[in-house]
Design an enzyme around this catalytic site. Structure first.
Site, PDB file in Angstrom:
ATOM      1  N   LYS A   1       0.845  -1.198   0.000  1.00  0.00           N
ATOM      2  CA  LYS A   1       0.000   0.000   0.000  1.00  0.00           C
ATOM      3  C   LYS A   1       0.882   1.250   0.000  1.00  0.00           C
ATOM      4  O   LYS A   1       1.879   1.318   0.724  1.00  0.00           O
ATOM      5  CB  LYS A   1      -0.910  -0.020   1.239  1.00  0.00           C
ATOM      6  CG  LYS A   1      -1.990   1.067   1.241  1.00  0.00           C
ATOM      7  CD  LYS A   1      -2.916   0.915   2.448  1.00  0.00           C
ATOM      8  CE  LYS A   1      -4.002   1.980   2.494  1.00  0.00           C
ATOM      9  NZ  LYS A   1      -4.835   1.885   3.709  1.00  0.00           N
TER      10      LYS A   1
ATOM     11  N   SER B   1      -9.851   2.179   2.703  1.00  0.00           N
ATOM     12  CA  SER B   1      -8.993   2.901   1.800  1.00  0.00           C
ATOM     13  C   SER B   1      -8.025   2.002   1.021  1.00  0.00           C
ATOM     14  O   SER B   1      -7.522   2.396  -0.017  1.00  0.00           O
ATOM     15  CB  SER B   1      -8.165   3.936   2.567  1.00  0.00           C
ATOM     16  OG  SER B   1      -7.294   3.295   3.490  1.00  0.00           O
TER      17      SER B   1
ATOM     18  N   SER C   1      -9.880  -0.121   6.950  1.00  0.00           N
ATOM     19  CA  SER C   1      -9.313  -0.069   5.590  1.00  0.00           C
ATOM     20  C   SER C   1      -8.592  -1.319   5.109  1.00  0.00           C
ATOM     21  O   SER C   1      -8.237  -1.416   3.944  1.00  0.00           O
ATOM     22  CB  SER C   1      -8.355   1.110   5.467  1.00  0.00           C
ATOM     23  OG  SER C   1      -9.107   2.285   5.369  1.00  0.00           O
TER      24      SER C   1
HETATM   25  N1  GLN Z   1     -13.194   4.333   5.953  1.00  0.00           N
HETATM   26  C1  GLN Z   1     -12.608   4.791   7.179  1.00  0.00           C
HETATM   27  C2  GLN Z   1     -12.277   6.257   7.073  1.00  0.00           C
HETATM   28  O1  GLN Z   1     -12.506   6.814   6.037  1.00  0.00           O
HETATM   29  C3  GLN Z   1     -11.422   3.957   7.518  1.00  0.00           C
HETATM   30  C4  GLN Z   1     -10.153   4.435   6.942  1.00  0.00           C
HETATM   31  C5  GLN Z   1      -8.985   3.592   7.309  1.00  0.00           C
HETATM   32  O2  GLN Z   1      -9.100   2.570   7.956  1.00  0.00           O
HETATM   33  N2  GLN Z   1      -7.829   4.071   6.927  1.00  0.00           N
HETATM   34  O3  GLN Z   1     -11.811   6.855   8.013  1.00  0.00           O
END
Ligand code: GLN
Length: 504
Positions: free
Chosen positions: A82, A157, A181
């Site tokens: 990532k 994400s 994410s």
């Molecule tokens: N979807 C969540 C957010 O937008 C989780 C993001 C993440 O885990 N990096 O904060």
């Protein structure tokens, strides 16, 4: 040509490489060819480092040829990283314009552990900007497409890492999980994703979103592959002050034991607040079927209650933006990344740079967080949210008195169409209803595929949650469930992602 190598699990591929039946270079090349063939449609990668990957694989082959034991059980296996973890030989953009083309001066600890383990890093994967989002649509470099249905989101994400696995572009990937994410994209793409205990994997070189929540973790197509990767990246790191000074839980052994299919004596707690209303029918059906499988394996399924989980989302969307507003202050146009030289003063350059470099979701959260932390509001918002965080931790502690692991569907729905929620932040945030409590409490959780939903044929995920440092029991349950599900289906789910049209 070597397309079949892309269908193997990481463990199978490692066995073939270590016995020198296939070379690490062939394994890398097969995946690079696959990326070439399908990534134009999937867009899982922001950067492919073909030459560095082949060089790293060559070193593994040379060392094996010299009779040296493999550097790790996954030496020579390709991986997708990532783009939030720093790499000296590849750009690190975090999905943002503000870091476009940035070459970090150091490797993240996760990156250096992968290198030391002889794992071939293929490239950097797409993500929502600064890891804020649930669909990868907030990437400044365009969305990733779900390999199961190219008009759908792959989750976020870390949608790039999950899509790379489902598209057979890599058998292993690394994600990061601040509110879901790793797990939500795993659920959306029919892959396995693990959010380790907070402090279990080093955050050194992980570009911060919300430091008290961020955690890197393994992504794979099978539970055993995730376990093998977990043991490589996990463990104490003096460079991260929040790193836990304890051995990595023995998750490989636990996964192997789980695959034997005996869960007698284990209690699985269904979290009442994370089922029922608001979940898509097929998601709920597959969850109920998973519970039946767990019972057949000998586990005792009990119902537990976590009354404060309902406030998790609200608390998270105060704590996360507060930390974001502070962490992202470092992007000041002076030290690294984008610089828009507009205006006479430092403030004007800074403002112009941040205006041009950050996307709308990042700006929304910086503004929200700055407000929540402002004097006069601090106690009412940030302080209150921290109290909720404590109550959620206590809910977990009470629930783990009654059950060894807790379960829920990972996400309320299957993958939604690209464009569906991008203009509706609240609808987007609701995706993480079931994953956020774990981040707030710092405990561990994973998502394992639970089949496809009857109504749309898209993957669903079973979330398994464990106490802090309780990863072993979590992997054991995950592997047992995975084996039972495959036996019931008559085929391995890990090989079932749909064929993509391969471009010549
Ligand atoms: N979807 C969540 C957010 O937008 C989780 C993001 C993440 O885990 N990096 O904060």
């Amino acid at each position: 040509m070597n397309d079949d190598l892309t269908r193997l699990s990481a463990a199978e591929l490692a066995t073939r490489i270590h016995s020198r039946e296939v070379s690490a270079v062939e394994a890398a090349q097969a995946h690079l060819d696959r990326i070439e063939a399908v990534d134009g449609d999937v867009h899982a990668f922001l950067h492919v480092g073909a030459q560095a990957a082949l060089e790293s694989a060559t070193l593994v082959d040379e060392s094996l040829a010299a009779g040296t034991a493999p550097a790790s059980p996954l030496a020579g296996v390709p991986l997708a990283l990532k783009d939030v973890l720093t790499t000296t030989d590849m750009p690190t953009t975090v999905g943002s314009r503000i870091l476009e083309g940035w070459r970090p001066p150091y490797d993240a600890t996760v990156t250096s552990r992968l290198r030391a383990a002889g794992i071939t890093i293929l490239g950097k994967t797409n993500m929502d900007e600064f890891a804020m989002g649930s669909s990868t649509e907030y990437s400044a470099y365009g969305p990733t497409h779900n390999p199961w249905a190219l008009d759908r989101i792959p989750g976020g994400s870390g949608g790039g890492s999950a899509a790379a696995l489902a598209a057979f572009e890599a058998p292993l990937a690394i994600g990061t999980d601040t509110g879901g994410s790793i797990r939500q994209p795993a659920s959306m793409t029919g892959t396995v994703g693990v959010k380790p205990t907070y402090g279990g994997v080093s955050r050194y070189g992980l570009v911060a979103c919300a430091s008290s929540l961020d955690q890197a973790g393994p992504c794979a197509r099978t539970v055993l592959d995730a376990a093998l990767l977990h043991e490589i990246i996990g463990g104490h790191d003096p460079l991260d002050s929040t790193s836990i000074d304890a051995p990595v839980p023995a998750v490989v052994e636990a996964a192997r034991r789980g695959a034997e299919g005996d869960l007698r004596g284990l209690r699985v707690g269904v979290v009442r607040e994370l089922t029922g209303e608001g979940y898509q029918a097929g998601v709920q059906e597959n969850f109920d079927a998973a519970l039946r499988e767990l019972e057949k394996l000998g586990a005792e399924v009990v119902e537990v209650s976590a009354p404060h989980f309902q406030y998790g989302l609200a608390a998270y969307y105060l704590i996360l933006p507060s930390e974001v507003s502070s962490n992202l202050a470092r992007f000041d146009a002076m030290r690294y990344g984008l610089r828009v030289d507009k205006g006479a003063s430092a403030e004007e350059v800074m403002a112009a740079t941040r205006e041009a470099g950050f996307g709308p979701e990042v700006k929304r959260r910086i503004i929200l967080g700055t407000y929540a932390l402002s004097s006069g509001y601090y106690d009412a918002y940030y302080g209150q949210a921290q109290k909720v965080r404590t109550l959620i931790s206590r809910d977990f502690a009470a629930a783990f008195e009654q059950a060894d692991v807790l379960v829920s569907p990972t996400a309320p729905t299957t993958a939604f169409p690209i464009g569906d929620k991008v203009d509706d932040p609240l609808a987007m945030y609701l995706n993480d209803l079931a994953t956020i409590p774990t981040n707030l409490a710092g405990t561990a959780a994973m998502s394992v595929p639970s089949g496809v939903a009857a109504e749309d044929g898209l993957p669903t995920g079973l979330q398994i949650m464990a106490p802090a440092l309780g990863e072993a029991v979590m992997y054991r349950v995950g592997a047992a469930y995975e084996a039972a599900r495959d036996a019931a289906d008559g085929s391995a789910f890990a090989t079932r992602a749909p064929e993509l049209e391969v471009r010549a």
